[in-house]
Design a protein around this motif. Structure first.
Motif, PDB file in Angstrom:
ATOM      1  N   TRP A 183      27.676 -31.163 -89.661  1.00 55.46           N
ATOM      2  CA  TRP A 183      26.717 -30.059 -89.746  1.00 55.46           C
ATOM      3  C   TRP A 183      27.332 -28.765 -89.229  1.00 55.46           C
ATOM      4  CZ3 TRP A 183      23.511 -31.243 -93.126  1.00 55.46           C
ATOM      5  CH2 TRP A 183      22.863 -32.474 -93.187  1.00 55.46           C
ATOM      6  N   LEU A 184      28.151 -28.863 -88.206  1.00 57.16           N
ATOM      7  CA  LEU A 184      28.818 -27.660 -87.698  1.00 57.16           C
ATOM      8  C   LEU A 184      29.742 -27.069 -88.758  1.00 57.16           C
ATOM      9  CD1 LEU A 184      29.696 -28.759 -84.048  1.00 57.16           C
ATOM     10  CD2 LEU A 184      28.019 -27.032 -84.738  1.00 57.16           C
ATOM     11  N   LEU A 185      30.456 -27.943 -89.471  1.00 54.12           N
ATOM     12  CA  LEU A 185      31.337 -27.448 -90.531  1.00 54.12           C
ATOM     13  C   LEU A 185      30.533 -26.795 -91.642  1.00 54.12           C
ATOM     14  CD1 LEU A 185      34.057 -27.121 -91.865  1.00 54.12           C
ATOM     15  CD2 LEU A 185      33.898 -29.488 -92.690  1.00 54.12           C
ATOM     16  N   LEU A 186      29.394 -27.390 -92.001  1.00 57.19           N
ATOM     17  CA  LEU A 186      28.554 -26.780 -93.034  1.00 57.19           C
ATOM     18  C   LEU A 186      28.089 -25.404 -92.593  1.00 57.19           C
ATOM     19  CD1 LEU A 186      27.054 -26.879 -95.706  1.00 57.19           C
ATOM     20  CD2 LEU A 186      25.202 -28.114 -94.558  1.00 57.19           C
ATOM     21  N   GLY A 187      27.643 -25.286 -91.349  1.00 57.65           N
ATOM     22  CA  GLY A 187      27.209 -23.983 -90.844  1.00 57.65           C
ATOM     23  C   GLY A 187      28.339 -22.972 -90.835  1.00 57.65           C
ATOM     24  N   ALA A 188      29.558 -23.430 -90.499  1.00 58.49           N
ATOM     25  CA  ALA A 188      30.710 -22.520 -90.499  1.00 58.49           C
ATOM     26  C   ALA A 188      31.008 -22.018 -91.904  1.00 58.49           C
ATOM     27  CB  ALA A 188      31.924 -23.231 -89.918  1.00 58.49           C
ATOM     28  N   LEU A 189      30.893 -22.900 -92.900  1.00 56.75           N
ATOM     29  CA  LEU A 189      31.133 -22.482 -94.283  1.00 56.75           C
ATOM     30  C   LEU A 189      30.074 -21.479 -94.741  1.00 56.75           C
ATOM     31  CD1 LEU A 189      32.136 -25.909 -95.860  1.00 56.75           C
ATOM     32  CD2 LEU A 189      33.617 -23.938 -95.471  1.00 56.75           C
ATOM     33  N   VAL A 190      28.824 -21.705 -94.355  1.00 59.51           N
ATOM     34  CA  VAL A 190      27.773 -20.728 -94.671  1.00 59.51           C
ATOM     35  C   VAL A 190      28.100 -19.393 -94.007  1.00 59.51           C
ATOM     36  CG1 VAL A 190      25.330 -20.161 -94.433  1.00 59.51           C
ATOM     37  CG2 VAL A 190      26.011 -22.501 -94.986  1.00 59.51           C
ATOM     38  N   GLY A 191      28.552 -19.458 -92.766  1.00 61.35           N
ATOM     39  CA  GLY A 191      28.912 -18.227 -92.068  1.00 61.35           C
ATOM     40  C   GLY A 191      30.066 -17.494 -92.721  1.00 61.35           C
ATOM     41  N   VAL A 237      23.599 -26.223 -87.849  1.00 63.30           N
ATOM     42  CA  VAL A 237      24.012 -25.403 -88.985  1.00 63.30           C
ATOM     43  C   VAL A 237      23.766 -23.924 -88.703  1.00 63.30           C
ATOM     44  CG1 VAL A 237      23.516 -24.843 -91.404  1.00 63.30           C
ATOM     45  CG2 VAL A 237      23.747 -27.225 -90.703  1.00 63.30           C
ATOM     46  N   VAL A 238      22.552 -23.607 -88.248  1.00 62.02           N
ATOM     47  CA  VAL A 238      22.214 -22.208 -87.962  1.00 62.02           C
ATOM     48  C   VAL A 238      23.089 -21.669 -86.835  1.00 62.02           C
ATOM     49  CG1 VAL A 238      20.413 -20.656 -87.136  1.00 62.02           C
ATOM     50  CG2 VAL A 238      19.870 -22.417 -88.827  1.00 62.02           C
ATOM     51  N   GLY A 239      23.307 -22.489 -85.807  1.00 64.30           N
ATOM     52  CA  GLY A 239      24.137 -22.039 -84.698  1.00 64.30           C
ATOM     53  C   GLY A 239      25.558 -21.731 -85.124  1.00 64.30           C
ATOM     54  N   ALA A 240      26.147 -22.614 -85.943  1.00 63.43           N
ATOM     55  CA  ALA A 240      27.513 -22.368 -86.418  1.00 63.43           C
ATOM     56  C   ALA A 240      27.570 -21.149 -87.331  1.00 63.43           C
ATOM     57  CB  ALA A 240      28.041 -23.612 -87.147  1.00 63.43           C
ATOM     58  N   GLU A 241      26.555 -21.004 -88.179  1.00 63.16           N
ATOM     59  CA  GLU A 241      26.521 -19.842 -89.073  1.00 63.16           C
ATOM     60  C   GLU A 241      26.461 -18.545 -88.275  1.00 63.16           C
ATOM     61  OE1 GLU A 241      23.620 -17.819 -92.464  1.00 63.16           O
ATOM     62  OE2 GLU A 241      23.110 -19.758 -91.591  1.00 63.16           O
ATOM     63  N   LEU A 242      25.585 -18.516 -87.269  1.00 57.71           N
ATOM     64  CA  LEU A 242      25.455 -17.307 -86.446  1.00 57.71           C
ATOM     65  C   LEU A 242      26.728 -17.043 -85.648  1.00 57.71           C
ATOM     66  CD1 LEU A 242      21.785 -17.638 -85.136  1.00 57.71           C
ATOM     67  CD2 LEU A 242      22.654 -16.098 -86.905  1.00 57.71           C
ATOM     68  N   ALA A 243      27.380 -18.113 -85.202  1.00 52.48           N
ATOM     69  CA  ALA A 243      28.612 -17.932 -84.440  1.00 52.48           C
ATOM     70  C   ALA A 243      29.700 -17.279 -85.278  1.00 52.48           C
ATOM     71  CB  ALA A 243      29.093 -19.283 -83.909  1.00 52.48           C
ATOM     72  N   VAL A 244      29.711 -17.588 -86.579  1.00 60.80           N
ATOM     73  CA  VAL A 244      30.736 -17.033 -87.464  1.00 60.80           C
ATOM     74  C   VAL A 244      30.376 -15.639 -87.960  1.00 60.80           C
ATOM     75  CG1 VAL A 244      31.921 -17.343 -89.681  1.00 60.80           C
ATOM     76  CG2 VAL A 244      31.527 -19.316 -88.195  1.00 60.80           C
ATOM     77  N   SER A 245      29.138 -15.457 -88.408  1.00 58.59           N
ATOM     78  CA  SER A 245      28.788 -14.195 -89.078  1.00 58.59           C
ATOM     79  C   SER A 245      27.670 -13.403 -88.397  1.00 58.59           C
ATOM     80  CB  SER A 245      28.363 -14.475 -90.526  1.00 58.59           C
ATOM     81  OG  SER A 245      27.194 -15.290 -90.557  1.00 58.59           O
ATOM     82  N   GLY A 246      27.031 -13.981 -87.405  1.00 63.72           N
ATOM     83  CA  GLY A 246      25.885 -13.296 -86.805  1.00 63.72           C
ATOM     84  C   GLY A 246      26.230 -11.943 -86.208  1.00 63.72           C
ATOM     85  N   TRP A 247      27.438 -11.825 -85.652  1.00 59.12           N
ATOM     86  CA  TRP A 247      27.829 -10.566 -85.025  1.00 59.12           C
ATOM     87  C   TRP A 247      27.801  -9.411 -86.018  1.00 59.12           C
ATOM     88  CZ3 TRP A 247      31.955  -7.799 -86.874  1.00 59.12           C
ATOM     89  CH2 TRP A 247      32.823  -8.475 -87.752  1.00 59.12           C
ATOM     90  N   TRP A 248      28.171  -9.707 -87.274  1.00 64.99           N
ATOM     91  CA  TRP A 248      28.215  -8.641 -88.282  1.00 64.99           C
ATOM     92  C   TRP A 248      26.811  -8.133 -88.610  1.00 64.99           C
ATOM     93  CZ3 TRP A 248      30.793  -5.039 -90.630  1.00 64.99           C
ATOM     94  CH2 TRP A 248      30.324  -4.535 -91.842  1.00 64.99           C
TER      95      TRP A 248
END
Length: 372
Positions: free
Chosen positions: A216-224, A279-290
């Motif tokens: 799930w972390l990898l999926l969130g990272a890909l979304v990010g 998933v949401v956490g990984a996505e935010l970690a990758v792209s949330g800052w932007w």
């Protein structure tokens, strides 16, 4: 030859053909004669020269136009690759054609958006070399898109391996895909990230066992990554959400994997919530800052107000008649429209692709009828 190479040797052959075609496109197509390529590259150059991400103060006047409002991952990668290359010849290379006629395939003259001169000849140096390096990055991203398309088809139609090769070939041999993949454009990164995300989602949904938390972390990272490549990459989040629902609420029956049954119990809901948080956490970690940065700078997480402030805006919505009038052009642009939407191929080519599309739709219809 290892088993993995033997098993996928035809995919490797398709990728090799694509690399050759895209390489030829990259070399032959004059600099910045792909839609918006000059502005994509200008943002790459801006970052490579250490001027930082776009801000409201320079967005309206900087040479990258509306591209500075876009998510920056592709531009940062290209800037990292081209940073060591001096760009002191930019004024001689980047020159707009004042008589350009773009978007009109009927014009017999001034189809080039840019002025081309000896500064762009071989051996490449400065801006010319940097642009071709960025184009090569796009080419590599195109190979990922093709490979993950192959993987998606393998998961979707596991009993028909030839379908995966056909899907990969259709992408690799699509002239428009090759054309864009041989240009400086963030479309190439969002396409690669999105296909990777869809492939991983299908892999999780079709796996026999419950996905691990790392999956799930990898999926969130890909979304990010997709969301940090282009705004359209945010759509992958919806696909990821559907994957979470399928894998947590639908479990195969103990007797057959073909009859899923809904098991909404406490531990299933718990698994759903944990998967969603990961998933949401990984996505935010990758792209949330932007998107947080956009909200702070522009008052809009998507920065659409900044993009529309730079580019021309419509004063009213398109009518149905206008949409119908534009539809043939959109159809052609999926297959083969070059330059700045002003160079078409012969009409018979579009007929071939039209028949190919109808054949594909007919095949799906036959498949559905047989299963019914």
């Amino acid at each position: 030859m290892s088993y993995g190479i033997r098993r996928h040797r035809w995919l490797l052959a398709v990728l090799a053909v694509y690399v050759v075609l895209a390489g030829v496109y990259s070399v032959i197509n004059p600099l910045f004669e792909a839609p918006d390529e000059v502005w994509h590259y200008e943002y790459v150059r801006w970052l490579a020269e250490g001027k930082g991400l776009a801000t409201p103060e320079n967005l309206a006047t900087a040479p990258y136009a509306q591209e500075g409002s876009q998510p920056p991952l592709y531009y940062l990668l290209a800037a990292a690759l081209t940073g060591p290359i001096p760009t002191d010849n930019a004024a001689a290379v980047i020159r707009f054609n004042p008589h350009q006629v773009v978007g009109d395939a009927k014009s017999p003259v001034n189809r080039n958006a840019m002025v081309h001169n000896a500064s762009q000849a071989w051996p490449w140096r400065g801006v010319v070399l940097a642009t071709h390096v960025a184009r090569f990055l796009s080419l590599l991203l195109g190979t990922l898109t093709i490979a993950f398309t192959y993987g998606i088809a393998r998961l979707t139609l596991p009993k028909w391996p030839a379908a995966a090769l056909l899907a990969a070939a259709l992408v690799a041999l699509d002239p428009q895909f090759v054309f864009v993949s041989a240009s400086v454009s963030n479309d190439n990164l969002v396409a690669a990230a999105a296909t990777a995300g869809v492939w991983w989602s299908l892999r999780l949904a079709t796996h026999a066992t419950r996905p691990r938390w790392s999956s799930w972390l990898l999926l969130g990272a890909l979304v990010g990554l997709a969301a940090l490549s282009k705004l359209s990459g945010l759509l992958l989040a919806g696909f990821a959400g559907l994957t979470i629902l399928v894998t947590t609420l639908l479990q195969p029956s103990p007797t057959t994997s073909a009859s899923p049954r809904l098991r909404i119990k406490g531990f299933r809901l718990r698994h759903l919530l944990i998967a969603a948080l990961l998933v949401v956490g990984a996505e935010l970690a990758v792209s949330g800052w932007w998107y947080f940065r956009n909200w702070r700078l522009y008052g809009d997480p998507l920065a659409l107000n900044a993009m529309f402030a730079v580019g021309p805006r419509r004063t009213e919505a398109a009518s149905l008649a206008e949409v119908a009038d534009l539809s043939p052009g959109v159809w052609r642009s999926f297959w083969a429209v070059f330059g700045w939407f002003n160079i078409l191929v012969d009409a018979w080519v579009y007929w071939v692709y039209g028949l190919l599309t109808l054949a594909g739709l007919g095949g799906w219809l036959v498949l559905l009828l047989r299963r019914g």
